[in-house]
Design a protein around this motif. Structure first.
Motif, short mmCIF file in Angstrom:
data_model
loop_
_atom_site.label_atom_id
_atom_site.label_comp_id
_atom_site.label_asym_id
_atom_site.label_seq_id
_atom_site.Cartn_x
_atom_site.Cartn_y
_atom_site.Cartn_z
N THR A 150 26.53 46.98 -17.60
CA THR A 150 26.37 45.50 -16.73
C THR A 150 27.54 44.83 -16.28
O THR A 150 27.77 44.37 -15.23
CB THR A 150 25.81 44.57 -17.82
OG1 THR A 150 24.49 45.07 -18.28
CG2 THR A 150 25.53 43.13 -17.06
N PHE A 151 28.80 45.05 -17.22
CA PHE A 151 30.08 44.57 -16.78
C PHE A 151 30.54 45.23 -15.57
O PHE A 151 30.92 44.72 -14.53
CB PHE A 151 31.01 44.64 -17.63
CG PHE A 151 32.51 44.35 -17.48
CD1 PHE A 151 32.98 42.96 -17.14
CD2 PHE A 151 33.40 45.35 -17.63
CE1 PHE A 151 34.09 42.83 -16.78
CE2 PHE A 151 34.75 45.19 -17.39
CZ PHE A 151 35.26 44.09 -17.10
N ASP A 152 30.32 46.52 -15.44
CA ASP A 152 30.92 47.27 -14.47
C ASP A 152 29.84 47.04 -13.16
O ASP A 152 30.71 47.01 -12.01
CB ASP A 152 30.76 48.75 -14.74
CG ASP A 152 31.82 49.32 -15.64
OD1 ASP A 152 32.58 48.58 -15.99
OD2 ASP A 152 31.99 50.62 -15.46
N ILE A 153 29.07 46.82 -13.18
CA ILE A 153 27.98 46.87 -12.04
C ILE A 153 28.35 45.26 -11.55
O ILE A 153 28.54 45.00 -10.10
CB ILE A 153 26.40 46.67 -12.24
CG1 ILE A 153 25.95 48.37 -12.75
CG2 ILE A 153 25.60 46.19 -11.08
CD1 ILE A 153 24.68 48.13 -13.38
N LEU A 154 28.50 44.26 -12.23
CA LEU A 154 28.90 42.83 -11.88
C LEU A 154 30.12 43.02 -11.29
O LEU A 154 30.50 42.45 -10.21
CB LEU A 154 28.92 41.98 -13.14
CG LEU A 154 29.30 40.44 -12.89
CD1 LEU A 154 28.49 40.02 -11.68
CD2 LEU A 154 29.35 39.89 -14.00
N MET A 155 31.22 43.63 -11.78
CA MET A 155 32.50 43.72 -11.07
C MET A 155 32.73 44.44 -9.85
O MET A 155 33.23 44.08 -9.01
CB MET A 155 33.54 44.38 -12.27
CG MET A 155 33.85 43.33 -13.39
SD MET A 155 34.33 41.75 -12.81
CE MET A 155 33.24 40.75 -13.02
N PHE A 156 32.04 45.48 -9.85
CA PHE A 156 31.76 46.40 -8.54
C PHE A 156 31.46 45.36 -7.36
O PHE A 156 31.62 45.52 -6.43
CB PHE A 156 30.95 47.50 -8.74
CG PHE A 156 31.52 48.77 -9.60
CD1 PHE A 156 32.85 48.60 -10.03
CD2 PHE A 156 30.65 49.59 -10.25
CE1 PHE A 156 33.32 49.72 -10.89
CE2 PHE A 156 31.21 50.63 -10.95
CZ PHE A 156 32.62 50.62 -11.46
N THR A 157 30.18 44.81 -7.93
CA THR A 157 29.65 43.81 -6.87
C THR A 157 30.27 42.83 -6.26
O THR A 157 30.62 42.58 -4.93
CB THR A 157 28.29 43.36 -7.23
OG1 THR A 157 27.49 44.41 -7.89
CG2 THR A 157 27.38 42.32 -6.31
N LEU A 158 30.91 42.25 -7.28
CA LEU A 158 31.98 40.97 -6.76
C LEU A 158 33.27 41.43 -5.99
O LEU A 158 33.59 40.79 -5.05
CB LEU A 158 32.46 40.34 -7.98
CG LEU A 158 31.24 39.57 -8.86
CD1 LEU A 158 32.14 38.69 -10.03
CD2 LEU A 158 30.73 38.17 -7.88
N SER A 159 33.72 42.61 -6.66
CA SER A 159 34.97 42.89 -5.89
C SER A 159 34.61 43.68 -4.55
O SER A 159 35.23 43.35 -3.69
CB SER A 159 35.39 44.31 -6.70
OG SER A 159 35.82 43.91 -7.95
N SER A 160 33.31 44.34 -4.33
CA SER A 160 32.83 44.68 -3.09
C SER A 160 32.70 43.59 -1.95
O SER A 160 33.38 43.57 -0.76
CB SER A 160 31.79 45.52 -3.10
OG SER A 160 31.86 46.58 -4.02
N LEU A 161 32.36 42.39 -2.44
CA LEU A 161 32.18 41.03 -1.62
C LEU A 161 33.23 40.60 -1.20
O LEU A 161 33.30 40.20 -0.45
CB LEU A 161 31.04 40.25 -2.50
CG LEU A 161 29.66 40.53 -2.70
CD1 LEU A 161 29.39 39.43 -3.46
CD2 LEU A 161 29.08 40.70 -1.38
#
Length: 253
Positions: A235-246
């Motif tokens: 969950t942490f990875d998915i959240l960070m990947f999403t925020l970093s991509s944005l």
């Protein structure tokens, strides 16, 4: 398919970098070795921290591994700042590769760099007497947990890099992130010994779950919370990947 290819290409690029220059990894392995060689035996001789019968140096070894690999990951964003300054990131953004594949690829590349550091520290831990479980499957799973957590923290560093305009500012914020996470986790002591406020912070600290998983897989054999630990880390990875991509485009602005 194009995104997966981009991720694999960036991971391959990191392997090429490591093949030609591993000096940084060697120097960054010095600090965790000091934790194991000096801090562990000294604190273990005091016998002030309950570890359920596990020798103190053995107890902190997973925490030291996670701390050292997180350190590598958090400062991976420094490379992104440098690549922005020399124009490499602008070229990446005009390629057909989706932005999230760039972020995920760079984060996974950081995971590879972290694993190399693990293979430097583990022999030292073994030499000084740390007793690891003789289970190859658990060992591979532990490496997977370290790789997973490193990718998430590398995404944190990319997110931070998108707001930092200079490498000097990034260095300062990197230290401010990693040390509180380390001391607010179960890396050096059980959670129940913490002051109440730190105990609450440890619940939302991904480092706590990474250390718990690796400690169970390498040292204690207690993997009763492994699914919870993996769930939190994913969950942490998915959240960070999403925020970093944005926020990725902000790096070159």
């Amino acid at each position: 398919m194009n995104a997966i290819k981009s991720i694999l290409v960036m991971m391959e690029l990191e392997l090429r970098r490591l093949k030609h220059d591993r000096t940084e990894i060697y120097f960054r392995a010095i600090q965790p070795m000091l934790w194991l060689v000096i801090y562990g035996p000294v604190m273990g001789s005091v016998k002030a921290i309950p570890t359920n019968g596990v020798p103190y140096t053995d107890y902190i070894t997973p925490g030291v591994l996670i701390q050292s690999t997180t350190f590598v990951s958090i400062f991976y964003g420094l490379m992104m700042v440098w690549e922005r300054d020399v124009g490499i990131l602008k070229r990446l953004l005009v390629t057909p590769a989706p932005r999230y594949s760039v972020v995920v690829g760079r984060s996974m590349a950081s995971g590879l760099r972290s694993l190399l550091q693990v293979f430097i520290i583990l022999p030292v831990a073994y030499i000084i007497g740390v007793r690891f479980l003789p289970n190859p499957l658990y060992f591979v799973l532990a490496l997977g947990v370290i790789f997973l957590s490193s990718g998430g923290f590398a995404s944190v560093s990319i997110l931070v890099a998108s707001f930092m305009k200079t490498r000097e500012r990034f260095m300062g914020i990197g230290q401010a992130i990693i040390m509180p996470l380390f001391f607010a986790s179960n890396a050096l002591y059980p959670v129940n010994l913490m002051p109440p406020i730190l105990r609450e912070l440890s619940i939302i600290n991904p480092l706590t779950y990474a250390v718990d998983a690796v400690r169970g897989l390498l040292i204690t054999g207690d993997i009763s919370k492994l699914y919870l630990d993996l769930g939190v880390l994913i969950t942490f990875d998915i959240l960070m990947f999403t925020l970093s991509s944005l926020s990725f485009r902000r790096i070159i602005e």
